[in-house]
Design an enzyme around this catalytic site. Structure first.
Site, PDB file in Angstrom:
ATOM      1  N   ALA A  53      50.022  19.008  29.674  1.00  0.00           N
ATOM      2  CA  ALA A  53      50.095  19.502  31.050  1.00  0.00           C
ATOM      3  C   ALA A  53      50.404  18.371  32.023  1.00  0.00           C
ATOM      4  CB  ALA A  53      48.777  20.157  31.426  1.00  0.00           C
TER       5      ALA A  53
ATOM      6  N   ARG B  76      86.916  44.400  60.170  1.00  0.00           N
ATOM      7  CA  ARG B  76      85.605  45.044  60.322  1.00  0.00           C
ATOM      8  C   ARG B  76      84.507  44.417  59.445  1.00  0.00           C
ATOM      9  NH1 ARG B  76      88.393  50.830  59.424  1.00  0.00           N
ATOM     10  NH2 ARG B  76      89.940  49.443  58.473  1.00  0.00           N
TER      11      ARG B  76
ATOM     12  N   ARG C  90      47.411   2.786  30.335  1.00  0.00           N
ATOM     13  CA  ARG C  90      46.643   3.164  31.525  1.00  0.00           C
ATOM     14  C   ARG C  90      45.489   2.191  31.678  1.00  0.00           C
ATOM     15  NH1 ARG C  90      44.287   8.084  28.045  1.00  0.00           N
ATOM     16  NH2 ARG C  90      42.415   7.044  27.314  1.00  0.00           N
TER      17      ARG C  90
ATOM     18  N   ALA D 143      46.842  10.503  27.120  1.00  0.00           N
ATOM     19  CA  ALA D 143      46.858  11.171  28.421  1.00  0.00           C
ATOM     20  C   ALA D 143      46.836  10.145  29.546  1.00  0.00           C
ATOM     21  CB  ALA D 143      45.651  12.104  28.534  1.00  0.00           C
TER      22      ALA D 143
ATOM     23  N   GLN E 255     103.224  39.837  52.347  1.00  0.00           N
ATOM     24  CA  GLN E 255     103.546  40.678  53.506  1.00  0.00           C
ATOM     25  C   GLN E 255     103.500  39.758  54.726  1.00  0.00           C
ATOM     26  OE1 GLN E 255     100.663  43.743  54.297  1.00  0.00           O
ATOM     27  NE2 GLN E 255     101.993  44.814  55.741  1.00  0.00           N
TER      28      GLN E 255
ATOM     29  N   ALA F  46      96.404  44.242  49.128  1.00  0.00           N
ATOM     30  CA  ALA F  46      95.294  43.311  49.376  1.00  0.00           C
ATOM     31  C   ALA F  46      95.625  42.357  50.517  1.00  0.00           C
ATOM     32  CB  ALA F  46      94.989  42.527  48.101  1.00  0.00           C
ATOM     33  N   ALA F  47      96.486  42.798  51.421  1.00  0.00           N
ATOM     34  CA  ALA F  47      96.951  41.880  52.466  1.00  0.00           C
ATOM     35  C   ALA F  47      96.175  42.020  53.766  1.00  0.00           C
ATOM     36  CB  ALA F  47      98.436  42.130  52.735  1.00  0.00           C
TER      37      ALA F  47
ATOM     38  N   SER G 291      48.306  14.818  28.284  1.00  0.00           N
ATOM     39  CA  SER G 291      48.489  15.348  29.636  1.00  0.00           C
ATOM     40  C   SER G 291      48.766  14.253  30.653  1.00  0.00           C
ATOM     41  CB  SER G 291      47.225  16.101  30.072  1.00  0.00           C
ATOM     42  OG  SER G 291      47.073  17.227  29.253  1.00  0.00           O
TER      43      SER G 291
ATOM     44  N   ASN H 128      85.209  48.909  54.281  1.00  0.00           N
ATOM     45  CA  ASN H 128      85.759  48.278  55.481  1.00  0.00           C
ATOM     46  C   ASN H 128      84.712  47.438  56.195  1.00  0.00           C
ATOM     47  OD1 ASN H 128      88.276  49.497  55.129  1.00  0.00           O
ATOM     48  ND2 ASN H 128      87.620  51.340  56.193  1.00  0.00           N
TER      49      ASN H 128
END
Ligand code: UD1
Ligand code: CA
Length: 471
Positions: A404, A32, A464, A447, A98, A26-27, A429, A252
């Site tokens: 909602a 590419r 509200r 709501a 390596q 795996a070195a 909602s 590759n």
């Protein structure tokens, strides 16, 4: 006496894995791939190529595993360290660095101090992720049965371009492997290729490696040259031809990476289908290697399931859903949605067009519907968030109805705050719940309200403007 290919009159000995090491190369620099990421860390079906090599190595139950690292060694070593547990590797592999990337022959040469303790070594390339346990098992058996010094796994490809070619005598004896860069036109026309997986007697490696010379523009030492060297000394070398040619696919380039992904995905889908999962259109379905799906689940076209995911019995994953790292219980319905790192408990319904984000738990028997987003929240049993809501950092009890367009205002500009909606509450909602805030058990919120203070249990909160009708 050279081994004649195809001879099978020698009794097969059991694989003595206690004397076999596996060495994973795996070195390489992976030039590419044109990538900043080391080639062996490029994922295929959700796991790096090195992981697939380690998994097949571990399945052989060898005495030890060595990994040769070189290009971006620290990064590869760190990533490999995180793979051992999932590859069922208990004894940590040995890393061999390596120092100069002088080719696969040099990579094995550098590993000799590690390999010396063993009788034989299976050498694998980390960029050949499709090699199966079965093929390596037969390779080892063939090698041992014929007392070979070296046996390589070969395959016949319609397009052998880029691979080392296996050159045989008219009688079928393996003479040598010739790399494409140095092959004559006649040699290049050979369709049998070297897969890059081998088994060697370590004593033969020690002898043969010394004689490999530098070749090609990069003055590399080709491991493949060792076969001709051993043969010239009268040693038995052979090739074990796999009937499943696609296993030999080496990666590759990104083109080969995509080809490997396609093959592995097909294998995963076939395994799932054979275990009782309906996959309506395998051609448009992508499922990673760590996904577990129970019997009678149905996966509709254009679905992608990645990471470590689990899907329960009889659950249906609707078309165009993208799921990653999810745990979905039995009998759920997921309709055209995006789910990430969350749990959906049994008989829950999600979607269409829902986004369930990390650390969320929904259900059982809950519903998150059209265009709703849920983040780091719990939505309890039987609760419904059916339309156009944002639920973030919330704890929602059982049998809650969220109307909602309801939004948890969880962010005050500095930090995230929690919303609690207790069991049985009804939120009308288009409500804004300004966190931190709590709606008590069986409370109701009118709501259109913007709730900034806690709502006591069973209360009705209205926050509200009163309607004025002007005529
Ligand atoms: C190699 C084989 C070729 C075979 C093919 C199969 C050689 C010389 N050739 O070619 O016969 O058909 O694989 O896919 O081996 N590596 C190191 N150190 C190095 C160079 C490479 O560890 O200095 C590792 C790479 O990380 C890789 C493996 O060795 O895992 C093979 O190297 P690569 O350059 O990919 O060889 P190929 O040209 O594919
Ligand atoms: Ca390669």
């Amino acid at each position: 006496m050279a081994f004649i290919y195809g001879r099978n009159d020698i009794p097969v000995k059991p694989v003595k894995n206690s004397q076999i090491a596996v060495l994973i190369l795996a070195a390489g620099s992976g030039t590419r791939m044109e990538s900043d990421l080391p080639k062996v860390l490029h994922p295929i079906c959700g796991r790096p190529m090195l992981f697939h090599a380690l998994r097949v190595a571990s399945a052989l139950k060898p005495a030890a595993i060595g990994i040769v690292i070189g290009h971006q060694a620290d990064l590869v070593k760190k990533a490999a360290g995180g793979m051992f547990k999932d590859c069922a590797i208990s004894k940590p592999p040995q890393f061999i660095v390596q120092k100069k990337l002088l080719g696969s022959g040099n990579a094995v040469l550098e590993s000799l101090p590690f390999l010396k303790k063993f009788k034989s070594v299976v050498v694998l390339c980390a960029d050949t992720p499709l090699i199966s346990y079965e093929s390596l098992y037969s390779l080892i058996q063939n090698h041992q049965a014929h007392n070979n010094l070296a046996t390589l796994l070969s395959a016949k490809l319609l397009n052998p371009k880029g691979y080392g070619r296996v050159i045989r005598s008219p009688l079928g004896e393996v003479l040598k492997i010739v790399e494409e860069t140095v092959a004559t036109p006649k040699e290049a026309a050979v369709s049998e290729i070297n897969s890059g997986s081998y088994i060697f007697e370590v004593s033969a490696l020690i002898e043969g490696l010394k004689e490999i010379g530098a070749k090609g523009e990069k003055k590399e030492h080709f491991l493949t040259d060792i076969l001709e060297i051993l043969r010239s000394k009268g040693g038995r070398i052979a090739a074990h031809l796999t009937p499943n040619a696609e296993e030999a696919l080496g990666v590759n380039t990104r083109v080969q990476l995509a080809a490997a992904e396609r093959v592995m995905n097909r294998r995963i889908l076939e395994r799932l289908m054979l275990s009782g999962v309906t996959i309506k259109d395998p051609g448009s379905t992508h499922i990673d290697c760590d996904v577990d799906i129970a019997r009678d689940a149905v996966i509709e076209p254009f679905v992608m399931i990645s990471g470590k995911s689990k899907i329960g019995k009889k659950t249906r994953i609707g078309a165009f859903s993208k799921l990653s790292n999810v745990e979905i219980g039995p009998e759920c319905e997921i309709e055209m949605s995006r789910l990430d790192s969350c749990r959906i408990l049994e008989k829950s319904e999600i979607g269409p067009f829902s986004h369930i984000r990390p650390d969320s738990v929904v259900g059982p028997k809950a519903r998150v519907g059209n265009f709703s987003e849920v983040k780091a929240s719990r939505i309890g049993m039987g609760s419904k968030v059916s339309h156009l809501s944002y639920i973030g950092d919330a704890d929602i009890g059982e049998e809650v109805n969220v109307g909602a367009g309801t939004i948890t205002c969880n962010f005050d500009g500095k930090k995230k705050n929690q919303t609690v909606i207790e069991t049985g509450a009804f939120v009308g909602s288009n409500v804004n719940l300004v966190a931190p805030v709590k709606v008590g058990r069986y409370a109701r919120v009118a709501a259109g309200s913007t709730i900034t203070e806690n709502v006591p249990a069973k209360a009705l909160a209205i926050a509200r403007e009163r309607q004025i009708n002007k005529i």
